[in-house]
Design an enzyme around this catalytic site. Sequence first.
Site, PDB file in Angstrom:
ATOM      1  N   ASP A  28       0.834  -1.092  -0.038  1.00  0.00           N
ATOM      2  CA  ASP A  28      -0.047  -0.051  -0.321  1.00  0.00           C
ATOM      3  C   ASP A  28       0.849   1.235  -0.236  1.00  0.00           C
ATOM      4  O   ASP A  28       1.990   1.343   0.761  1.00  0.00           O
ATOM      5  CB  ASP A  28      -0.914   0.116   1.131  1.00  0.00           C
ATOM      6  CG  ASP A  28      -1.769   1.144   1.379  1.00  0.00           C
ATOM      7  OD1 ASP A  28      -2.581   1.428   0.532  1.00  0.00           O
ATOM      8  OD2 ASP A  28      -1.592   2.022   2.307  1.00  0.00           O
ATOM      9  N   GLU A  66       1.145   0.013  -4.707  1.00  0.00           N
ATOM     10  CA  GLU A  66       0.315   0.988  -4.995  1.00  0.00           C
ATOM     11  C   GLU A  66       1.274   2.306  -4.928  1.00  0.00           C
ATOM     12  O   GLU A  66       2.076   2.466  -3.878  1.00  0.00           O
ATOM     13  CB  GLU A  66      -0.652   1.168  -4.071  1.00  0.00           C
ATOM     14  CG  GLU A  66      -1.530   2.658  -4.344  1.00  0.00           C
ATOM     15  CD  GLU A  66      -2.492   2.966  -3.048  1.00  0.00           C
ATOM     16  OE1 GLU A  66      -3.356   3.476  -3.436  1.00  0.00           O
ATOM     17  OE2 GLU A  66      -2.250   2.733  -1.945  1.00  0.00           O
TER      18      GLU A  66
END
Length: 584
Positions: free
Chosen positions: A254, A291
Amino acid sequence: MNERRFGPELTPDGTRFRLWAPGAKRVDLLLDRPHPLSQETDGWYVAEIPGGGAGRRYKFRIDDEVDVPDPASAFQPDDVSGPSEVIDHAAFRWRAADWRGRPWHEAVILEAHVGTFTAEGTYRAMIDRLDHLVETGITALELMPLADFAGKRNWGYDGVLWYAPDSAYGRPEDLKTLIDEAHLRGLMVMLDVVYNHFGPEGNYLGRYAPAFFTDAHTPWGSAIDYRVPEVRAFAIENALSWLRDYRFDGLRLDAVNTIVEAGEIPILHDISAAAGQLAAATGRHINLVLENSDNRASLLDAAEDPPRGKYRGQWNDDYHHVWHVMMTGEAQGYYGDYQRLPANHLARALASGYVYQGEVSAFWGGRHRGEPGGSLSPTCFINFLQNHDQIGNRPLGDRLETIAKPAAIEAALAVTLLAPMTPMLFMGEEWGATSPFPFFCDFEGDLAKAVRKGRREEFAWAFEKYGDEIPDPLDVSTVQSAILDWTARDREPGRTRLTLVRELLAVRAREITPRLAAARFGDARVAGSLLTARWQLGDGTRLALAANLSDRDVSGVPDIGGTLIWGHALSGDLPAWSVRWHIG
């Protein structure tokens, strides 16, 4: 690769407990009674406890002042501040023992939140829906973060005990059973992990290991100091634990652009290299993705197998943003960067991955954003029309179905699911679910008040329009609203949308996936509302697209060659919001 420094270790005579606590003067292990831990070098405290083993619950007492769970706890049956439980990972009997995963180019991803995927909200309840995923054409189930968080409901990005799958969804063996059942059906299972911060409640590391953190800050709290060897090892071992102990087929890291590092090999490199060693030793396909709002193409390489520092792919926010602007006309926030000639932005994304490949972004503070991506494999770019962020970070958490025309959504799906980039859907999107996915959590006291205040400030611009319609993230009704309504799949318009998605993914599996290895980007162009694009597939054939992305019919469409594999029959016209795919 196999050395475990954190967490309890089962031995022939009992259990070896250890804690890295360089800021503590004394550490006791709390079992039936306090057991003093021996202080070793570099801040480590260790105790060998005979007898017992799996199932024992324990905590650590720091300086006779505070009792804390193990930061590498394998399970927290009573939430983040309760005792940790010793888990014997080797005791689980895998049925899909010969499963080695799938190569990355076969990935068709569905992102899901365990707690709202079913009414029960458990790992085991998800098993009953795995056949649906297979029948739809999904090949990879990606779970939002599971690391133990405070309370009973959360998106997962507030995890504080990285090694412990949250007890709100079941026990570790329940999660393993879900993964095993997925593997028996040919499904990969991936996990979203968060290495840029710890959640705001239940993290005690600052008390006994302040070296975990720097003076720098992320949007969610203190930055983690990966220059410290023990801190670095903590993250690497955690990644390996999910991949080894639970047999996840891959991880999605993330918001890695918010990891603060300087002056050394990035932690991202070391996580990839360690996972690659595990893949090489076991013969497994391990697929790591990112990400990363910085659009750093240099971190990606879909063909590096096993990984040796790179990542298979990246969530492509650019692709989502430009489609969203085209379908809704919205201009707030980051959508402002895609207002000018959005069809041309889409063409660029189809031709070379990102929209921003070094250009100045107004939303990102007028700085240059991104690196050229056209030399990469198209499969490095994970393209989507919706995900948890893009739905949940809206004032009402409303899905695309409520704000865009069905014809436009279906055209976007026809492009996204057949283009050679890696496609991803958000749970329920395959039948056009309208259940919202607003932000929710289960904090208490001042923290709950702070979350409410923060959300009101974030959406201050929307209160005049929506007022009390904006859901309270702390109210249990908010998470209840997000639970998928599976009955909508079997009635109109859900049945028709699901049929479309299944047909598209069947074409992908038959015509495109077998040719995707070694595929290359080509070119894409816009003439009025007509978009055309071409890619070179791995077997030398050419994949071609013609799409009318407008409300008006387009005439005089040129022949794009090859054999029609999807869309309207060959003619010189393309009706509004229609798509045609050829291969040859």
